[in-house]
Write an enzyme that holds these catalytic residues in place. Sequence first.
Site, short mmCIF file in Angstrom:
data_model
loop_
_atom_site.label_atom_id
_atom_site.label_comp_id
_atom_site.label_asym_id
_atom_site.label_seq_id
_atom_site.Cartn_x
_atom_site.Cartn_y
_atom_site.Cartn_z
N GLU A 17 0.82 -1.21 0.00
CA GLU A 17 0.00 0.00 0.00
C GLU A 17 0.86 1.27 0.00
OE1 GLU A 17 -0.35 -2.59 1.96
OE2 GLU A 17 -2.46 -3.11 2.29
N LYS A 19 3.77 1.75 -1.39
CA LYS A 19 4.24 1.98 -2.76
C LYS A 19 3.17 2.69 -3.59
CE LYS A 19 5.57 -0.70 -6.87
NZ LYS A 19 6.91 -0.15 -7.11
N LYS A 116 23.82 0.24 0.33
CA LYS A 116 23.23 -0.88 1.06
C LYS A 116 23.36 -0.74 2.57
CE LYS A 116 23.23 -4.49 -2.22
NZ LYS A 116 22.25 -5.49 -1.83
N GLU A 488 17.49 -11.20 -23.90
CA GLU A 488 16.83 -11.53 -22.62
C GLU A 488 15.37 -11.09 -22.51
OE1 GLU A 488 19.36 -10.62 -19.20
OE2 GLU A 488 21.16 -11.10 -20.35
N HIS A 645 30.25 -10.91 -15.75
CA HIS A 645 29.93 -9.49 -15.66
C HIS A 645 29.66 -9.14 -14.20
CE1 HIS A 645 28.02 -5.65 -16.07
NE2 HIS A 645 26.97 -6.12 -15.43
N CYS A 647 28.47 -5.70 -11.65
CA CYS A 647 27.88 -4.37 -11.71
C CYS A 647 28.63 -3.36 -10.86
CB CYS A 647 26.45 -4.42 -11.20
SG CYS A 647 25.39 -5.31 -12.27
N HIS A 698 22.66 3.87 -16.47
CA HIS A 698 21.73 4.43 -15.49
C HIS A 698 21.28 5.83 -15.89
CE1 HIS A 698 22.39 1.04 -12.93
NE2 HIS A 698 23.68 1.23 -13.00
N CYS A 730 26.41 -2.09 -18.21
CA CYS A 730 25.50 -3.13 -17.70
C CYS A 730 24.44 -3.40 -18.76
CB CYS A 730 24.88 -2.65 -16.38
SG CYS A 730 24.01 -3.95 -15.45
#
Length: 761
Positions: A17, A19, A116, A488, A645, A647, A698, A730
């Site tokens: 909710e 969000k 993080k 992908e 790979h 990130c 990004h 990326c």
Amino acid sequence: MVRTHNLGFPRIGKQRELKAALERYWSGAISRDELEAAARELRRQNWSRQARLDLVPVGDFSLYDHVLDLSFMLGNVPQRAKHGDASPLDQYFRVARGRSQSEAHACGVHASEMTKWFDTNYHYLVPEFDANTRFTLDASRLLAQLDEARESGVEPKPVILGPLTYLWLGKAPHDCDRLTLLDALLIQYAALLDALSLAGVAWVQLDEPLAVLDLPPEWQAALRSSYERLREHGPKKLLATYFGPLGDNLELVCRLPVDGLHVDVSKGRDEVSAIVKLLPRDAVLSLGVVSGRNVWRSDLNALLDWLTPIADVLGDRLWLAPSCSLLHVPVDVESEQRLDSEVRSWLAFAVQKLDEVDTLALALNHGRGRVADQLAANRAAIESRRTSRRVHDPEVQAAVGRIDAKLGQRPSDFALRAQKQAKHLPLPLFPTTTIGSFPQTQEIRRVRSQMRAGRIAREVYVRAMQEEIARAVREQEALGLDVLVHGEAERNDMVEYFGEQLQGFAFSEFGWVQSYGSRCVKPPILYGDVSRPQPMTVEWTKYAQSLTVKPMKGMLTGPVTILNWSFVRDDQPRAASCRQLALAIRQEVLDLERAGVRVIQIDEAALREGLPLRKRDWQHYLDWAVEAFRITVGAVRDETQIHTHMCYSEFNDIIAAIAAMDADVITIETSRSNMELLSAFDEFKYPNAIGPGVYDIHSPNVPSEEQVVSLMQRAAERIPVERLWVNPDCGLKTRGWPEVTDALRNMVAAAKTLRAASQRI
Ligand code: GLN
Ligand code: ZN
């Protein structure tokens, strides 16, 4: 009597909710009052779900992030967010996401950095400090929420991030030592604590998770002196630590002048007897016995056996709680109606974890007979999980048992492999490629959700995806890329895609956890031994290869990344689960090779973020993580080129491990730092090929040919040109086709320029 409490509850709501409310507010669909009302309702629900506890957290709720809330409470708001007549809420969202509500379509300010929260997948907004930082207290929101909580009929315990952890988590320019701000900060904390006393609060929880980290001596000293300074202020203080054992900080923490200490027993059970001895005779010890980091039911009977003698010693001084805030687990298992009932019976989300705390306390206070039914049900669930055929697969265990050093050893070393690959795979100097995904268009998402809802037949879905693959191949051929990818399109998420096809994973419907702000993730639940019933990617890759003579790269997610982005088993070490995943991916690698695929990429996007909090634990982790990667590719022919790979490119401290993975080519994220991050390669001579990213995916900006050339020239100062690849940072799935084709066109042109230039030399 043993008391119960909680350190924090998920904020997003059972159905996300929060969000919905945030996104509606940002788009202008609802007003500020409506947003606040939605938030108030969520808090009310959360408190009512926790009402059985003796003390309930207040201040753990946040519209975006609790660290940002604290920055605002302390008046530490970046100047750039304050322009115009912005309300505090406007300023708040400017710092959080660059834009306030009214700026939805305008250019905002740059948001604060996110990173993080310890070793979790939650991201907090990094506080910004400099020598001129001043603090001013405004505790009105917290005090108002105290009143709200009391109206809800619970006994509130304010939760505040402690001053040391707050400073530790922030960033400051090189010439500013954050500890010089401590005195000024403590004045505000003292005032805040006094305000809480005045508001009639009995206990406040001060979170200092930094106590589980390797701390420099000056930070240890500051921890001691800070709590001395705060000693006379405020209500009783519970100092909360979590996410790990206290280790070398144990004595220091036990001697802090506070009224209680919370420790994470799910991570540091061995320390408890030492803590009981060291803690002052009148201090409360709160044991975080129920893990707030996983989704499994606790073994309550075993916990009671362990707790009973401790309760005998501590009596009223013993509190029970989850190990950390429940922010990191979903809200309620009861919402999961589609989950397999056997697997479901093993799970505990936030609501169930509080039930467990409650049951333990009832048993300690009134005898196990009082909760005999709960304990019996718990025993049955634990037993079913321990013995279930769905969890334990003897074949998988036998295969893991056969793992030896040879399994991860490619037949030849890189130099020889590179020669053979050059013949098998004629590529120019500065070969170009991409990281795997191409834009995930509206159309792709629509077809995928129709397929999931069962509204279209499998054949219709396959044809639609094949069309997308054909489009990606056409575009790449037109652009003149050297090693192609299928794009992908069929993958919603790089972990979920594999989890859904592997034995041993379950998927919840509402098992969301907050990643940051309004963003939530629904991690797969790894519950059992992992096996791969059938190939997962071979058909798509074969189809893509059939459309072109250029080499088509097979795309897989690596075992460490699958592990780090899932809820994993607690009945065996992470390393053991990782090895099983490695064997499954290894089969896929071999199937791809057999199908004629000459280049295979195994993404280990999350390898670095799995590093343990304490440095002394790093090597062990890196050893098994690297071993798992090597197992996935150990059996391929020399001619098959293996890519990986990652990130990020902060490799300075782990570059030896990255080299030990021995991928033929590694692609990394470097464009934003202007290749600065390649400094890791100054001292350590990385032996294999590298593709340092030249296109920041990004950002909507399209790099020019000149920019790419200049980035690659900088890279060539550190890495021999024969070992350089040209590629984006990326995957491109979040971008649109027009910008992607422009950027890749420039990238290919730059590669040609670079080739011509190096031929001239
Ligand atoms: N192959 C994935 C992609 O291109 C890699 C994504 C990632 O590194 N996070 O989307
Ligand atoms: Zn990436």
